[in-house]
Design a protein around this motif. Sequence first.
Motif, PDB file in Angstrom:
ATOM      1  N   ALA A   8      -5.838  13.831  -9.608  1.00  0.00           N
ATOM      2  CA  ALA A   8      -5.445  15.153  -9.111  1.00  0.00           C
ATOM      3  C   ALA A   8      -4.887  15.974 -10.267  1.00  0.00           C
ATOM      4  O   ALA A   8      -4.380  15.412 -11.246  1.00  0.00           O
ATOM      5  N   PRO A   9      -4.949  17.293 -10.150  1.00  0.00           N
ATOM      6  CA  PRO A   9      -4.327  18.116 -11.191  1.00  0.00           C
ATOM      7  C   PRO A   9      -2.812  17.918 -11.168  1.00  0.00           C
ATOM      8  O   PRO A   9      -2.229  17.690 -10.103  1.00  0.00           O
ATOM      9  N   PRO A  10      -2.178  17.999 -12.342  1.00  0.00           N
ATOM     10  CA  PRO A  10      -0.731  17.761 -12.402  1.00  0.00           C
ATOM     11  C   PRO A  10       0.077  18.615 -11.425  1.00  0.00           C
ATOM     12  O   PRO A  10       1.054  18.136 -10.855  1.00  0.00           O
ATOM     13  N   GLY A  11      -0.312  19.836 -11.195  1.00  0.00           N
ATOM     14  CA  GLY A  11       0.437  20.712 -10.303  1.00  0.00           C
ATOM     15  C   GLY A  11       0.356  20.335  -8.841  1.00  0.00           C
ATOM     16  O   GLY A  11       1.159  20.787  -8.034  1.00  0.00           O
ATOM     17  N   ALA A  12      -0.618  19.509  -8.471  1.00  0.00           N
ATOM     18  CA  ALA A  12      -0.794  19.108  -7.071  1.00  0.00           C
ATOM     19  C   ALA A  12      -0.445  17.647  -6.823  1.00  0.00           C
ATOM     20  O   ALA A  12      -0.237  17.244  -5.675  1.00  0.00           O
ATOM     21  N   ALA A  13      -0.378  16.847  -7.870  1.00  0.00           N
ATOM     22  CA  ALA A  13      -0.205  15.397  -7.721  1.00  0.00           C
ATOM     23  C   ALA A  13       1.104  15.021  -7.028  1.00  0.00           C
ATOM     24  O   ALA A  13       1.115  14.165  -6.143  1.00  0.00           O
ATOM     25  N   ALA A  14       2.207  15.641  -7.412  1.00  0.00           N
ATOM     26  CA  ALA A  14       3.506  15.293  -6.817  1.00  0.00           C
ATOM     27  C   ALA A  14       3.531  15.613  -5.324  1.00  0.00           C
ATOM     28  O   ALA A  14       4.004  14.799  -4.521  1.00  0.00           O
TER      29      ALA A  14
END
Length: 103
Positions: A8-14
Amino acid sequence: MPTLYVTAPPGAAADLAKTLVDERLAACVNRVPCRSTYRWDGAVVADDPEEVLFVKTTADRVAETEARIAEAHPYDTPCVERFEEDAVAEPFAAWVADATTPE
């Protein structure tokens, strides 16, 4: 006990990881930063930042977890691979089962 491998893209992973744990679809999600190179729409995308998510769930929750990932993931075609783990420490397997049991 299966583990789902998801990128996933870093901005959506969390947010994706938190959603899966909050909804008891995963007992735990490990997030690891990575760089990806892939072909998309006929072009090679090089050095794209992503995070690898290792989603710990149970066999009876896999289909629901995969569906939720597809729904919440920002990619049109998210990477979701399933690893079957036959040799898992029993205390860990029991914890995953308990943590993914709906309340």
